[in-house]
Design a protein around this motif. Structure first.
Motif, PDB file in Angstrom:
ATOM      1  N   TYR A  54       0.832  -1.210   0.000  1.00  0.00           N
ATOM      2  CA  TYR A  54       0.000   0.000   0.000  1.00  0.00           C
ATOM      3  C   TYR A  54       0.865   1.258   0.000  1.00  0.00           C
ATOM      4  N   GLU A  71     -11.496   3.233  -6.772  1.00  0.00           N
ATOM      5  CA  GLU A  71     -10.721   2.069  -6.353  1.00  0.00           C
ATOM      6  C   GLU A  71     -11.485   0.808  -6.760  1.00  0.00           C
ATOM      7  N   CYS A  74     -12.060  -3.161  -3.708  1.00  0.00           N
ATOM      8  CA  CYS A  74     -11.676  -2.550  -2.433  1.00  0.00           C
ATOM      9  C   CYS A  74     -11.703  -3.530  -1.267  1.00  0.00           C
ATOM     10  N   THR A  80      -8.862   1.736   1.044  1.00  0.00           N
ATOM     11  CA  THR A  80      -9.814   2.840   0.907  1.00  0.00           C
ATOM     12  C   THR A  80      -9.605   3.883   2.005  1.00  0.00           C
ATOM     13  N   LEU A  83      -6.504   5.833   1.267  1.00  0.00           N
ATOM     14  CA  LEU A  83      -6.771   6.798   0.196  1.00  0.00           C
ATOM     15  C   LEU A  83      -7.481   8.033   0.731  1.00  0.00           C
ATOM     16  N   ILE A  92     -14.363   9.699  -3.364  1.00  0.00           N
ATOM     17  CA  ILE A  92     -13.838   8.369  -3.654  1.00  0.00           C
ATOM     18  C   ILE A  92     -14.996   7.394  -3.856  1.00  0.00           C
ATOM     19  N   ALA A  94     -15.378   3.364  -4.158  1.00  0.00           N
ATOM     20  CA  ALA A  94     -14.682   2.090  -3.989  1.00  0.00           C
ATOM     21  C   ALA A  94     -15.658   0.979  -4.322  1.00  0.00           C
ATOM     22  N   THR A 116     -16.581   9.041   0.808  1.00  0.00           N
ATOM     23  CA  THR A 116     -16.400   7.779   0.107  1.00  0.00           C
ATOM     24  C   THR A 116     -17.735   7.080  -0.113  1.00  0.00           C
ATOM     25  N   PHE A 136      -7.427   3.222  -9.250  1.00  0.00           N
ATOM     26  CA  PHE A 136      -6.554   2.170  -8.744  1.00  0.00           C
ATOM     27  C   PHE A 136      -7.156   0.814  -9.078  1.00  0.00           C
ATOM     28  N   CYS A 137      -6.302  -0.093  -9.538  1.00  0.00           N
ATOM     29  CA  CYS A 137      -6.705  -1.483  -9.751  1.00  0.00           C
ATOM     30  C   CYS A 137      -5.563  -2.362  -9.256  1.00  0.00           C
TER      31      CYS A 137
END
Length: 217
Positions: A54, A71, A74, A80, A83, A92, A94, A116, A136-137
């Motif tokens: 991370y 994301e 997640c 998460t 982030l 965000i 996720a 989020t 992000f993946c």
């Protein structure tokens, strides 16, 4: 060299990907709900290797202000939360295919990640606008199976990026070379950073790509 259990693991997901996209998604949902019958089955919140990964991932993100972050995969929301702390002004989203994982992610991120949204979704059939400036993946693409599904998943990842957006992909090395190849071949994307962490028993790659507005795919 890949060990036999890992080879069999990948073969299982290639077989599942022979189903329709909807059928594949249903099998994967049940599979990951089963894994999440107990909290944190992969020790994402406690394992030192995962924490290192991370930190390495966040360290490769270009320093700029991000408005909307996605994301993919997640799980229970460990990354998460990181982030949300690293980008407190961003909205965000996720996503994960497992309902059980998302329930725990909501508990984990409650209060600390007010901006989020946690959404149950499947990468292969993901439908959303092109408006994320950071995506992000991580540890996800090997689950999509055969090449045509990998291509489709890769197109989803690049397709949700806003012009100039950044895509960060994290997968085991050297398998990442295969998993990232459709993004590598996308004429609208260019790799702007890449680091292979090969000093641990489980080497991994962090690759960062940027979408170029107006570039031909």
């Amino acid at each position: 060299m890949a060990q036999l259990p890992e080879i069999m693991h990948r073969a299982f997901f290639r077989t599942v990907s022979l189903l329709s996209p909807r059928g594949q998604g249903e099998v994967l949902r049940r599979y990951f709900d089963w894994w999440h019958r107990s909290p944190d089955p992969w020790r994402l919140g406690t394992d030192g290797y995962e924490r290192h990964k991370y930190e390495a991932t966040l360290g490769q993100v270009p320093a700029r202000a991000y408005r909307r972050i996605l994301e993919v995969g997640c799980s229970e929301g460990v990354f998460t939360g990181l982030l949300a702390s690293a980008h407190p002004q961003a909205d965000i989203m996720a996503i994960d295919i497992s309902h059980r994982a998302l329930l725990r992610a909501r508990d984990r991120t409650r209060g600390a990640a007010a901006r989020t949204a946690l959404v149950q979704a499947d990468l292969v059939t993901l439908a959303t606008g092109r408006d994320f400036d950071l995506v992000f993946c991580a540890e996800t693409l090997y689950y999509v199976g055969r090449p045509d599904r990998l291509r489709r998943a890769s197109e989803r990842l690049t397709g949700v990026l806003a012009p100039g957006g950044v895509l960060v992909m994290v997968h085991p090395w050297p398998e990442a070379e295969r998993l990232h190849r459709f993004v590598e071949d996308d004429g609208a994307m260019s790799r702007i950073a890449h680091h292979v962490h090969d000093t641990s028993p489980r080497p991994f790659s962090v690759a960062v790509y940027q979408h170029h507005p107006g570039a031909a795919a």
